[in-house]
Scaffold this motif. Sequence first.
Motif, PDB file in Angstrom:
ATOM      1  N   ASP A   1       0.898  -1.158   0.015  1.00 48.35           N
ATOM      2  CA  ASP A   1      -0.121   0.318   0.010  1.00 48.35           C
ATOM      3  C   ASP A   1       0.649   1.295  -0.110  1.00 48.35           C
ATOM      4  OD1 ASP A   1      -2.909   0.976   2.073  1.00 48.35           O
ATOM      5  OD2 ASP A   1      -1.986   1.714   0.255  1.00 48.35           O
ATOM      6  N   LYS A   2       0.711   2.058  -0.913  1.00 43.32           N
ATOM      7  CA  LYS A   2       1.571   3.214  -0.975  1.00 43.32           C
ATOM      8  C   LYS A   2       1.158   4.452  -0.197  1.00 43.32           C
ATOM      9  CE  LYS A   2       3.002   2.147  -5.718  1.00 43.32           C
ATOM     10  NZ  LYS A   2       3.130   2.705  -7.218  1.00 43.32           N
ATOM     11  N   GLU A   3       0.006   4.071   0.465  1.00 42.64           N
ATOM     12  CA  GLU A   3      -0.438   5.439   1.406  1.00 42.64           C
ATOM     13  C   GLU A   3      -0.192   4.922   2.738  1.00 42.64           C
ATOM     14  OE1 GLU A   3      -4.910   7.305   2.195  1.00 42.64           O
ATOM     15  OE2 GLU A   3      -4.464   6.556   0.399  1.00 42.64           O
ATOM     16  N   VAL A   4       0.363   5.774   3.534  1.00 40.44           N
ATOM     17  CA  VAL A   4       0.528   5.974   5.107  1.00 40.44           C
ATOM     18  C   VAL A   4      -0.843   6.012   5.818  1.00 40.44           C
ATOM     19  CG1 VAL A   4       1.588   6.716   7.089  1.00 40.44           C
ATOM     20  CG2 VAL A   4       2.737   6.851   4.895  1.00 40.44           C
ATOM     21  N   ARG A   5      -1.048   5.228   6.623  1.00 42.03           N
ATOM     22  CA  ARG A   5      -2.482   5.081   7.299  1.00 42.03           C
ATOM     23  C   ARG A   5      -2.343   5.126   8.658  1.00 42.03           C
ATOM     24  NH1 ARG A   5      -6.568   3.382   3.641  1.00 42.03           N
ATOM     25  NH2 ARG A   5      -5.748   2.529   1.801  1.00 42.03           N
ATOM     26  N   VAL A   6      -2.971   5.949   9.430  1.00 39.26           N
ATOM     27  CA  VAL A   6      -2.986   6.242  10.774  1.00 39.26           C
ATOM     28  C   VAL A   6      -4.329   5.844  11.290  1.00 39.26           C
ATOM     29  CG1 VAL A   6      -2.555   7.955  12.736  1.00 39.26           C
ATOM     30  CG2 VAL A   6      -1.258   8.206  10.637  1.00 39.26           C
ATOM     31  N   SER A   7      -4.512   4.874  12.293  1.00 44.38           N
ATOM     32  CA  SER A   7      -5.771   4.292  12.513  1.00 44.38           C
ATOM     33  C   SER A   7      -6.431   5.395  13.599  1.00 44.38           C
ATOM     34  CB  SER A   7      -5.399   3.270  13.698  1.00 44.38           C
ATOM     35  OG  SER A   7      -4.619   3.503  14.672  1.00 44.38           O
ATOM     36  N   LYS A   8      -7.733   5.258  13.447  1.00 50.63           N
ATOM     37  CA  LYS A   8      -8.775   6.308  14.242  1.00 50.63           C
ATOM     38  C   LYS A   8      -8.485   6.107  15.703  1.00 50.63           C
ATOM     39  CE  LYS A   8     -12.205   6.429  10.536  1.00 50.63           C
ATOM     40  NZ  LYS A   8     -13.695   6.476  10.358  1.00 50.63           N
ATOM     41  N   ILE A   9      -9.032   7.073  16.428  1.00 53.49           N
ATOM     42  CA  ILE A   9      -9.302   6.703  17.761  1.00 53.49           C
ATOM     43  C   ILE A   9     -10.433   6.840  18.206  1.00 53.49           C
ATOM     44  CG2 ILE A   9      -6.513   7.941  18.432  1.00 53.49           C
ATOM     45  CD1 ILE A   9      -8.098  10.352  19.279  1.00 53.49           C
TER      46      ILE A   9
ATOM     47  N   VAL B   1      -2.473   6.296  24.646  1.00 52.22           N
ATOM     48  CA  VAL B   1      -1.809   5.832  23.384  1.00 52.22           C
ATOM     49  C   VAL B   1      -1.797   7.253  22.744  1.00 52.22           C
ATOM     50  CG1 VAL B   1      -2.528   4.753  21.181  1.00 52.22           C
ATOM     51  CG2 VAL B   1      -2.950   3.583  23.197  1.00 52.22           C
ATOM     52  N   MET B   2      -0.785   7.506  21.903  1.00 45.64           N
ATOM     53  CA  MET B   2      -0.709   8.732  20.952  1.00 45.64           C
ATOM     54  C   MET B   2       0.147   8.330  20.010  1.00 45.64           C
ATOM     55  SD  MET B   2       1.648  12.222  22.302  1.00 45.64           S
ATOM     56  CE  MET B   2       3.068  11.347  23.030  1.00 45.64           C
ATOM     57  N   THR B   3      -0.336   8.992  18.606  1.00 45.48           N
ATOM     58  CA  THR B   3       0.222   8.828  17.673  1.00 45.48           C
ATOM     59  C   THR B   3       0.652  10.168  17.030  1.00 45.48           C
ATOM     60  OG1 THR B   3      -1.513   7.320  16.984  1.00 45.48           O
ATOM     61  CG2 THR B   3      -0.301   8.148  15.073  1.00 45.48           C
ATOM     62  N   ILE B   4       1.938  10.151  16.578  1.00 47.49           N
ATOM     63  CA  ILE B   4       2.775  11.238  16.055  1.00 47.49           C
ATOM     64  C   ILE B   4       2.987  11.035  14.658  1.00 47.49           C
ATOM     65  CG2 ILE B   4       4.554  12.787  16.208  1.00 47.49           C
ATOM     66  CD1 ILE B   4       4.632  12.289  19.301  1.00 47.49           C
ATOM     67  N   ALA B   5       2.669  11.763  13.745  1.00 45.88           N
ATOM     68  CA  ALA B   5       2.998  11.804  12.163  1.00 45.88           C
ATOM     69  C   ALA B   5       3.896  13.242  12.055  1.00 45.88           C
ATOM     70  CB  ALA B   5       1.802  11.538  11.367  1.00 45.88           C
ATOM     71  N   ILE B   6       4.870  12.849  11.443  1.00 54.78           N
ATOM     72  CA  ILE B   6       5.857  13.958  11.172  1.00 54.78           C
ATOM     73  C   ILE B   6       6.125  14.376   9.672  1.00 54.78           C
ATOM     74  CG2 ILE B   6       7.946  15.050  11.290  1.00 54.78           C
ATOM     75  CD1 ILE B   6       8.095  14.034  14.414  1.00 54.78           C
ATOM     76  N   ASN B   7       5.922  15.511   8.892  1.00 58.30           N
ATOM     77  CA  ASN B   7       6.278  15.486   7.576  1.00 58.30           C
ATOM     78  C   ASN B   7       5.226  14.604   6.736  1.00 58.30           C
ATOM     79  OD1 ASN B   7       8.110  17.535   8.196  1.00 58.30           O
ATOM     80  ND2 ASN B   7       9.559  15.950   8.483  1.00 58.30           N
TER      81      ASN B   7
ATOM     82  N   ARG C   1      -3.986  20.543   2.136  1.00 55.79           N
ATOM     83  CA  ARG C   1      -4.236  22.065   2.774  1.00 55.79           C
ATOM     84  C   ARG C   1      -2.767  22.862   2.973  1.00 55.79           C
ATOM     85  NH1 ARG C   1      -6.977  23.491   8.400  1.00 55.79           N
ATOM     86  NH2 ARG C   1      -6.005  25.621   8.738  1.00 55.79           N
ATOM     87  N   ILE C   2      -1.897  22.484   3.474  1.00 60.20           N
ATOM     88  CA  ILE C   2      -0.590  22.978   3.708  1.00 60.20           C
ATOM     89  C   ILE C   2       0.790  22.609   3.171  1.00 60.20           C
ATOM     90  CG2 ILE C   2      -1.731  24.239   5.776  1.00 60.20           C
ATOM     91  CD1 ILE C   2       0.109  22.077   7.375  1.00 60.20           C
ATOM     92  N   HIS C   3       0.404  21.388   2.063  1.00 59.04           N
ATOM     93  CA  HIS C   3       1.637  20.852   1.495  1.00 59.04           C
ATOM     94  C   HIS C   3       2.220  19.658   2.386  1.00 59.04           C
ATOM     95  CE1 HIS C   3       4.658  19.971  -1.556  1.00 59.04           C
ATOM     96  NE2 HIS C   3       5.593  20.350  -0.754  1.00 59.04           N
ATOM     97  N   ILE C   4       2.862  20.106   3.493  1.00 61.35           N
ATOM     98  CA  ILE C   4       3.438  18.985   4.303  1.00 61.35           C
ATOM     99  C   ILE C   4       3.090  19.406   5.865  1.00 61.35           C
ATOM    100  CG2 ILE C   4       5.498  17.896   5.232  1.00 61.35           C
ATOM    101  CD1 ILE C   4       7.021  18.644   2.729  1.00 61.35           C
ATOM    102  N   LYS C   5       2.689  18.472   6.456  1.00 58.37           N
ATOM    103  CA  LYS C   5       2.366  18.636   8.074  1.00 58.37           C
ATOM    104  C   LYS C   5       2.584  17.729   8.926  1.00 58.37           C
ATOM    105  CE  LYS C   5      -2.052  16.102   7.757  1.00 58.37           C
ATOM    106  NZ  LYS C   5      -3.508  16.107   7.482  1.00 58.37           N
ATOM    107  N   ASP C   6       2.458  18.059  10.142  1.00 54.94           N
ATOM    108  CA  ASP C   6       2.675  17.121  11.214  1.00 54.94           C
ATOM    109  C   ASP C   6       1.344  16.820  12.001  1.00 54.94           C
ATOM    110  OD1 ASP C   6       5.199  17.292  10.903  1.00 54.94           O
ATOM    111  OD2 ASP C   6       5.721  18.182  12.710  1.00 54.94           O
ATOM    112  N   LEU C   7       0.988  15.865  12.528  1.00 58.39           N
ATOM    113  CA  LEU C   7      -0.289  15.433  13.300  1.00 58.39           C
ATOM    114  C   LEU C   7      -0.166  14.616  14.599  1.00 58.39           C
ATOM    115  CD1 LEU C   7      -3.334  14.645  12.370  1.00 58.39           C
ATOM    116  CD2 LEU C   7      -2.246  12.313  11.753  1.00 58.39           C
ATOM    117  N   VAL C   8      -0.889  15.035  15.757  1.00 53.66           N
ATOM    118  CA  VAL C   8      -0.741  14.271  16.818  1.00 53.66           C
ATOM    119  C   VAL C   8      -2.257  13.978  17.114  1.00 53.66           C
ATOM    120  CG1 VAL C   8       0.018  14.557  19.220  1.00 53.66           C
ATOM    121  CG2 VAL C   8       1.230  15.844  17.703  1.00 53.66           C
TER     122      VAL C   8
END
Length: 158
Positions: free
Chosen positions: A5-13, A43-49, A54-61
């Motif tokens: 899978d070429k898409e990064v997936r972050v699970s729902k909380i 449980v915490m998920t951190i996604a970087i770059n 919307r903003i080209h590249i982002k982070d997510l927590v």
Amino acid sequence: MLGVDKEVRVSKIKEGTVIDHINAGYALDVVKILGITGHERQVMTIAINVPSKRIHIKDLVKIEGRVLNKQDVNRIALVAPRATINIIKDYKVVEKLEVKLPSTIEEIVKCINPTCISNAGEPINSKFYVENEEPLMLKCHYCGYILEKPDVLRQFLT
């Protein structure tokens, strides 16, 4: 390679808070500003770059089991003034907030000018006016000293 899978997936909380659209590279600063050390047993998920439309590249927590208060949101605004905050209940977004840096910041950061009256042991609270959002510039109400983003981050990250 089959099935890649070429898409990064972050699970729902199920319950908690998602802080989205953090400026790229600032997710770890957001986590530290919130006082999260990793020892809270949440449980915490951190996604970087990660890519963002919307903003080209982002982070997510994503933080399970925690809903942010107004003071938390104001802290986030200092490093991620365009972030969005989603409150999640039963896997659904029940509230969506746009982070907005208030025009006045009180009791969150301290003046780093050693001669400022706010550092003299007087019974007054720190107070700053937002002179500029990006790059961040805060002006002390009492002495006029200008704090910039690195000055603010040092107070939370040490």
